[in-house]
Design a protein around this motif. Structure first.
Motif, short mmCIF file in Angstrom:
data_model
loop_
_atom_site.label_atom_id
_atom_site.label_comp_id
_atom_site.label_asym_id
_atom_site.label_seq_id
_atom_site.Cartn_x
_atom_site.Cartn_y
_atom_site.Cartn_z
N LEU B 224 0.84 -1.20 0.00
CA LEU B 224 0.00 0.00 0.00
C LEU B 224 0.88 1.25 0.00
CD1 LEU B 224 -2.31 -1.08 2.96
CD2 LEU B 224 -2.94 -1.14 0.55
N LEU B 225 0.40 2.25 -0.70
CA LEU B 225 1.05 3.56 -0.62
C LEU B 225 0.03 4.50 0.02
CD1 LEU B 225 3.50 5.36 -1.54
CD2 LEU B 225 2.06 6.00 -3.48
N ALA B 226 0.38 5.01 1.20
CA ALA B 226 -0.52 5.94 1.89
C ALA B 226 0.07 7.34 1.81
CB ALA B 226 -0.70 5.51 3.34
N ILE B 227 -0.76 8.29 1.41
CA ILE B 227 -0.29 9.66 1.15
C ILE B 227 -0.83 10.61 2.22
CG2 ILE B 227 -0.36 11.56 -0.54
CD1 ILE B 227 -0.79 9.16 -2.64
N PHE B 228 0.06 11.39 2.77
CA PHE B 228 -0.31 12.30 3.87
C PHE B 228 0.10 13.73 3.53
CE2 PHE B 228 0.30 8.14 5.64
CZ PHE B 228 -0.68 8.01 6.62
N ASP B 229 -0.71 14.68 4.02
CA ASP B 229 -0.32 16.08 3.88
C ASP B 229 0.79 16.42 4.87
OD1 ASP B 229 -2.25 16.32 1.98
OD2 ASP B 229 -3.77 17.08 3.37
N GLN B 230 0.67 15.82 6.04
CA GLN B 230 1.59 16.16 7.13
C GLN B 230 2.36 14.92 7.57
OE1 GLN B 230 1.98 19.22 8.31
NE2 GLN B 230 0.35 20.04 6.99
N VAL B 231 3.64 15.11 7.87
CA VAL B 231 4.48 14.00 8.30
C VAL B 231 4.01 13.45 9.66
CG1 VAL B 231 6.31 15.30 9.46
CG2 VAL B 231 6.87 13.24 8.21
N GLU B 232 3.50 14.33 10.53
CA GLU B 232 3.04 13.88 11.85
C GLU B 232 1.92 12.86 11.73
OE1 GLU B 232 3.66 17.04 11.14
OE2 GLU B 232 5.38 17.38 12.48
N ALA B 233 1.01 13.12 10.79
CA ALA B 233 -0.12 12.19 10.60
C ALA B 233 0.40 10.82 10.17
CB ALA B 233 -1.09 12.75 9.56
N ALA B 234 1.43 10.83 9.34
CA ALA B 234 2.00 9.57 8.88
C ALA B 234 2.60 8.78 10.04
CB ALA B 234 3.06 9.84 7.81
N THR B 235 3.27 9.50 10.95
CA THR B 235 3.87 8.80 12.09
C THR B 235 2.80 8.27 13.03
OG1 THR B 235 4.14 10.90 13.26
CG2 THR B 235 6.04 10.09 12.04
N ARG B 236 1.70 8.99 13.15
CA ARG B 236 0.59 8.50 14.00
C ARG B 236 0.03 7.21 13.40
NH1 ARG B 236 -1.24 13.83 14.28
NH2 ARG B 236 -2.90 13.39 12.78
N ALA B 237 -0.04 7.15 12.08
CA ALA B 237 -0.55 5.95 11.42
C ALA B 237 0.34 4.75 11.73
CB ALA B 237 -0.63 6.18 9.92
N VAL B 238 1.65 4.98 11.77
CA VAL B 238 2.59 3.89 12.06
C VAL B 238 2.31 3.31 13.44
CG1 VAL B 238 5.02 3.31 12.43
CG2 VAL B 238 4.39 4.88 10.58
N SER B 239 2.19 4.20 14.44
CA SER B 239 1.90 3.74 15.80
C SER B 239 0.60 2.95 15.84
CB SER B 239 1.79 4.92 16.76
OG SER B 239 3.04 5.50 16.93
N ALA B 240 -0.40 3.46 15.14
CA ALA B 240 -1.71 2.81 15.18
C ALA B 240 -1.62 1.39 14.61
CB ALA B 240 -2.73 3.64 14.38
N ILE B 241 -0.90 1.23 13.53
CA ILE B 241 -0.80 -0.10 12.91
C ILE B 241 -0.07 -1.07 13.85
CG2 ILE B 241 0.20 -1.42 10.99
CD1 ILE B 241 -0.06 1.22 9.31
N VAL B 242 1.08 -0.64 14.35
CA VAL B 242 1.87 -1.53 15.21
C VAL B 242 1.09 -1.91 16.45
CG1 VAL B 242 3.97 -1.71 16.60
CG2 VAL B 242 4.08 -0.69 14.33
N ALA B 243 0.43 -0.92 17.06
CA ALA B 243 -0.31 -1.19 18.30
C ALA B 243 -1.52 -2.08 18.06
CB ALA B 243 -0.74 0.12 18.94
N SER B 244 -2.00 -2.16 16.83
CA SER B 244 -3.20 -2.95 16.55
C SER B 244 -2.93 -4.45 16.55
CB SER B 244 -3.77 -2.57 15.18
OG SER B 244 -2.98 -3.16 14.16
N GLY B 245 -1.65 -4.82 16.57
CA GLY B 245 -1.34 -6.25 16.56
C GLY B 245 -1.07 -6.79 15.17
N ILE B 246 -1.20 -5.95 14.16
CA ILE B 246 -0.82 -6.38 12.82
C ILE B 246 0.67 -6.08 12.65
CG2 ILE B 246 -1.08 -5.90 10.34
CD1 ILE B 246 -4.00 -5.26 10.87
N ILE B 247 1.45 -7.06 12.26
CA ILE B 247 2.86 -6.79 12.00
C ILE B 247 3.11 -6.92 10.51
CG2 ILE B 247 5.23 -7.44 12.50
CD1 ILE B 247 4.43 -8.15 15.25
N PRO B 248 3.15 -5.79 9.82
CA PRO B 248 3.41 -5.84 8.38
C PRO B 248 4.84 -6.31 8.11
CG PRO B 248 2.51 -3.71 9.03
CD PRO B 248 2.94 -4.42 10.28
N GLY B 249 5.09 -6.72 6.87
CA GLY B 249 6.46 -7.05 6.48
C GLY B 249 7.34 -5.81 6.58
N ALA B 250 6.79 -4.66 6.24
CA ALA B 250 7.56 -3.42 6.29
C ALA B 250 6.62 -2.23 6.37
CB ALA B 250 8.42 -3.28 5.03
#
Lengths: 429, 477
Positions: B224-250
């Motif tokens: 997936l390619l996720a596009i953000f206006d702000q870098v902060e929003a992108a980093t929040r998304a990273v935390s949300a994914i990891v904390a959800s219990g899904i471990i992506p390959g990258a």
């Protein structure tokens, strides 16, 4: 060192009473007897360091105990001081959103996982009897269980360590982040070091999510070779959580007496995890790979079977050992071993054991198992030997001469006074 | 000053190797003056390229007899000055590049240390297997270099770094002794010395052979390619994914500055106006992957992504990864020189570290781009500068120091995968006490009591502070 050169027990305990207070010093009991002459229970890392400093000064041998079960099998004569860390059992920092935790070494794996379970997470290493395995002994004895196949072992999940080393020096390595190459990896050196390099007092780990669904698939086999072929095919077809093969006695003793165990000598026990769709899909894959009767257990029944194989009874046997060989060589080694076993089938690791054998038979069995391990490029560690069969058994194998020379240098560098659990590790370290 | 090699010693060393194995002409030696950490340079006096363990051992015996230090080198793609020649003799393993045995049933491969990373996976692809550590330089870097640096890569989020995949090594100790550590088995007999050697940055001897673990290729991927206006929003998304219990390959992040460079260089369709993009790769079973991709898409949208695209086929997936892995190459379009850092923070602190980096960029008046392994919290700020301007160099070094200090303050560490080398050696006391460092030195001395293997790396000398002040500085021995 002869017993004549040692201070009397009461003088020994008095010395530690004046250091730590009466409530922190007691006699050895149960498994600890034979391991240590006096038990101290420091309440802080600072106190542990003081104990080690005193031991270094007075040339007293010491060993961290955990529950004492493992050293009870390994030590031939007691050390002066046993360190029980049950008072040092705090959770230092649990960051569920980072999937990391830092804990003191006296906490048990069971306690940690009870806490983490509330967040849908776990420390995904599963030694036998986690509720009796402290974090310190988890690292020191490094007996990773069935989940090693999917989650890795202690060495893979340990990201930071604090230990008390020579002269009571506090040493840190690693950190609390999941990826870190800053400085030498002392975590690896401490993992599996059996308390010979220092006293582990704190550790940080990667935590892992608990799969949403867990199913155990069982299949029985008349021939061991068939069971192993099925295990390799299954693990190639599906990302299994674990893949064990157990001998008949273990299979029949599993809770709920699975039908697959009847009439078959060997039982394959595969763990599947994920979403419901993923688990169902993997079951189909395994059916194809195994080509024989498969039972699938969910929920409490699956958990009960998992606990039974994780807590393999080898440690309670008259003679029990852990064999480590190349995975493809394990079936042949077990075939020739003539023992009951629980095997991490595709990892090349099994626990072998015999009950109700005399000293001669036990020694012959260890010699035979060891020869099989060596022929298969591996090694064998005795993990259980009843008092009646222990005399003269060497518990650890020896690595190659070059590696052993480095290990002796490591021991001399980290423990120049030779006080940390001396004389019972590989090569007499 | 480096000790000049005695001509008689030179002759002894030459005798061990074929003529092509010895490089001693100054012009040719210039190539070896640095690795990817180009701020410091030092030309070796002699480069030796052995073809076998026996030759490595013979060379080290001669060096041992004459008490000469040496620098091991793989392909020289390191990023922290790990193979900066701070010793007169350099020993390069690139000609030891044979794959010795593939064991598909046990999922093992035995290779010489000069084998290129990508060739390992290529050799076992037919068996449905792969070698997990995948540094961006994987088309060039060697397994020996990966072992020295404990290299990572984007997919280490799910699969771990080099140390998780090395089961055994053959190492030549600095006195020339050849020792086998570990093997083809899952647990060592005795202390885990393989674990000590991996990541030791060549300071314990020269690894000549390794037995590596292979993994089965995942059944399928969703990228997936996720596009953000702000870098902060992108980093929040990273935390949300990891904390959800899904471990992506990258989970990889590329910020605005680097997006621009990558688009110019590779004509990838990345949105030029975006503040940041995430490349999120899920892998696993076909049965569950679309459900996971759906959940990740929801989380990413909830964190503020303006758009989420799914790579439609292998070609689109390959293009995204090409953009990511060659991002460093594209940076050359932005400035004459750049220094890549490698700090790491707890994943939940990514928003804070990126804010701090923005402030550091402003205060040192240097552009800093970001392209990094967000899922691991492993940042790679790229400080742009021009080495012809001494003041810019000074500011670039100071900015790097400030970034690493900020990482440590946020509970992180100095290096996630590039190593300490010479680059971060002065920052080690930010993380470790003198006692910690003393224990590490004791471990090194087990293998290399005279500190002749790759001197001047990883552990700072007590009381000494190596000054990194000017480009083309001849580093002190």
């Amino acid at each position: 060192m002869t017993a004549a050169g040692l201070p009397h027990e009461s003088r020994l305990s008095d010395a530690f009473v004046s250091l730590l207070g009466r409530e922190c010093v007691r006699d050895a009991r149960a498994d600890e007897i034979g391991v240590a002459r006096v038990i101290v229970e420091p309440a802080t890392i600072g106190e542990i360091a003081e104990v080690v400093q005193k031991c270094a000064r007075d040339r007293l041998t010491l060993a961290p105990l955990g529950g004492g079960r493992i050293l009870a099998q390994i030590r031939r004569e007691p050390v002066s001081v046993g360190l029980a860390l049950r008072r040092c059992a705090r959770v230092v920092a649990y960051e569920p959103e980072d999937l990391t935790v830092a804990v003191e070494a006296g906490l048990t794996v069971g306690q940690l996982n009870e806490l983490a379970g509330g967040k849908g997470q776990r420390l995904a290493v599963d030694p036998p009897l986690p509720e009796r395995t402290t974090i310190g002994s988890l690292i020191a004895a490094a007996r990773s269980g069935p989940l090693r196949l999917s989650e890795g072992t202690v060495r893979d999940l340990l990201i930071g360590i604090k230990y008390i080393g020579r002269e009571g020096r506090v040493v840190n390595a690693g950190g609390r982040v999941v990826k870190n190459v800053t400085g030498y990896d002392l975590m690896k050196v401490m993992t599996g070091s059996y308390g010979t390099l220092g006293v582990i007092v704190e550790a940080a780990f990667k935590m892992r999510p608990v799969p949403a669904n867990y199913t155990v698939a069982l299949a029985g086999f008349a021939r061991l070779e068939e069971a192993f072929d099925a295990a390799f095919r299954s693990s190639h077809g599906a990302p299994l959580l674990h893949c064990e093969i157990v001998s008949r006695r273990i299979g029949l003793a599993l809770p709920g007496s699975p039908a697959s165990a009847n009439d078959r000598r060997f039982l394959l026990i595969a763990g599947l995890g994920g979403t419901r769709a993923e688990v169902d899909y993997q079951l189909t894959q395994i059916r194809g790979a195994v080509g024989t009767l498969i039972e699938a257990l969910d929920g409490a029944a699956a958990e009960a079977v998992y606990h039974a194989i994780r807590d393999c009874p080898a440690a309670e046997a008259t003679i029990g050992a852990r064999i480590v060989v190349a995975p493809s060589a394990l079936a042949g080694a077990l075939e020739a071993a003539g023992a009951e076993f629980c095997a991490h089938a595709v990892s090349g690791i099994a626990q072998l054991f015999l009950d109700d054998v005399d000293e001669q038979a036990a020694h012959e069995a260890v010699a035979r198992w060891r020869a099989l391990a060596h022929r298969a490029g591996g090694h064998l560690t005795v993990v259980a030997a009843r008092d009646s069969v222990r005399a003269g058994l060497s518990m650890f194998d020896e690595p190659g001469a070059g590696a052993l020379a480095l290990m002796r240098r490591l021991k001399a560098a980290f423990d120049p006074s030779n006080i940390f659990n001396p004389g019972c590790y590989v090569g007499g370290i | 000053m480096q000790k000049q090699i005695d001509p008689r010693v030179m002759a002894e060393l030459r005798e061990i190797l074929d003529p092509a194995g010895v490089v001693s002409r100054p012009g040719e030696l210039n190539v070896y003056e640095c690795d990817g950490w180009t701020i410091e340079k030092s030309v070796p006096q002699l480069l030796l390229r052995p073809r076998s363990t026996a030759e490595v051992s013979a060379l080290l015996r001669v060096l041992h007899r004459h008490n000469l230090p040496f620098v091991p080198r793989g392909a020289g793609t390191g990023l922290s000055g790990g193979c900066l020649p701070l010793a007169p003799v350099m020993i390069c393993t690139s000609r030891m590049n044979r794959i010795l045995a593939i064991d598909a049933r046990n999922r093992r491969i035995e290779v010489e240390s000069g084998v290129v990373n990508l060739n390992v996976s290529a050799a076992v692809k037919g068996a449905g297997l792969f070698y997990a550590p995948d540094p961006s330089s994987q088309a060039a870097c060697t397994i020996g270099g990966n072992i020295a640096e404990n290299s990572g890569g984007p997919h280490t989020l799910k699969y771990g770094v080099t140390t998780n995949h090395v089961l055994g090594v053959e190492i030549v100790l600095p006195d020339g002794e050849v020792v086998e550590l570990g093997g083809s088995i899952e647990e060592p007999c005795g202390y885990d010395l393989v674990g000590a050697v991996v990541g030791a940055e060549g300071t314990m001897g020269i690894v000549t052979r390794a037995t590596l673990r292979l993994l089965r290729e995942p059944e399928t991927h969703r990228t997936l390619l996720a596009i953000f206006d702000q870098v902060e929003a992108a980093t929040r998304a990273v935390s949300a994914i990891v904390a959800s219990g899904i471990i992506p390959g990258a989970i990889e992040m590329i910020d605005h500055l680097i997006i621009r460079a990558v688009v110019d260089a590779f004509h990838v369709e990345l949105p030029l106006a975006a503040g940041a993009v995430l490349i999120i790769e899920l892998d696993g079973l076909g049965a569950g992957i679309d459900e996971q991709a759906g959940r990740v898409t929801e989380m990413v949208r909830a964190s503020g992504a303006s758009e989420v695209r799914l790579a439609r086929d292998e070609a689109e997936r390959a293009l995204l990864w090409k953009a990511r892995k060659r991002a460093f190459g594209a940076v050359g379009r932005l400035a004459p020189n750049y220094a890549t850092h490698d700090g790491v923070v707890p994943r939940t602190r990514l928003p804070e570290i990126l804010q701090r980096i923005t402030r550091i960029s402003q205060s040192h008046q240097l552009s800093i781009g970001n392209v990094f392994h967000a899922g691991d919290g492993n940042i790679h700020p790229i400080v742009l500068y021009d080495e012809r301007d001494p003041d810019q160099v000074r500011r670039a070094i100071a900015a790097g120091h400030d970034i690493l200090k900020a990482c440590v303050e946020l509970g992180g560490s100095l290096s996630g995968e590039h190593g300490i080398g010479v680059e971060k050696i002065n920052q080690m006391p930010l993380v470790f006490t003198p006692e910690d460092l003393a224990a590490m030195v004791e471990l090194r001395h087990v293998f290399d009591p005279d500190e002749r293997s790759n001197p001047g790396k990883v552990i700072p000398q007590p009381g000494a502070c190596v000054e990194v002040a000017a480009p083309r500085r001849q580093a002190a021995l």
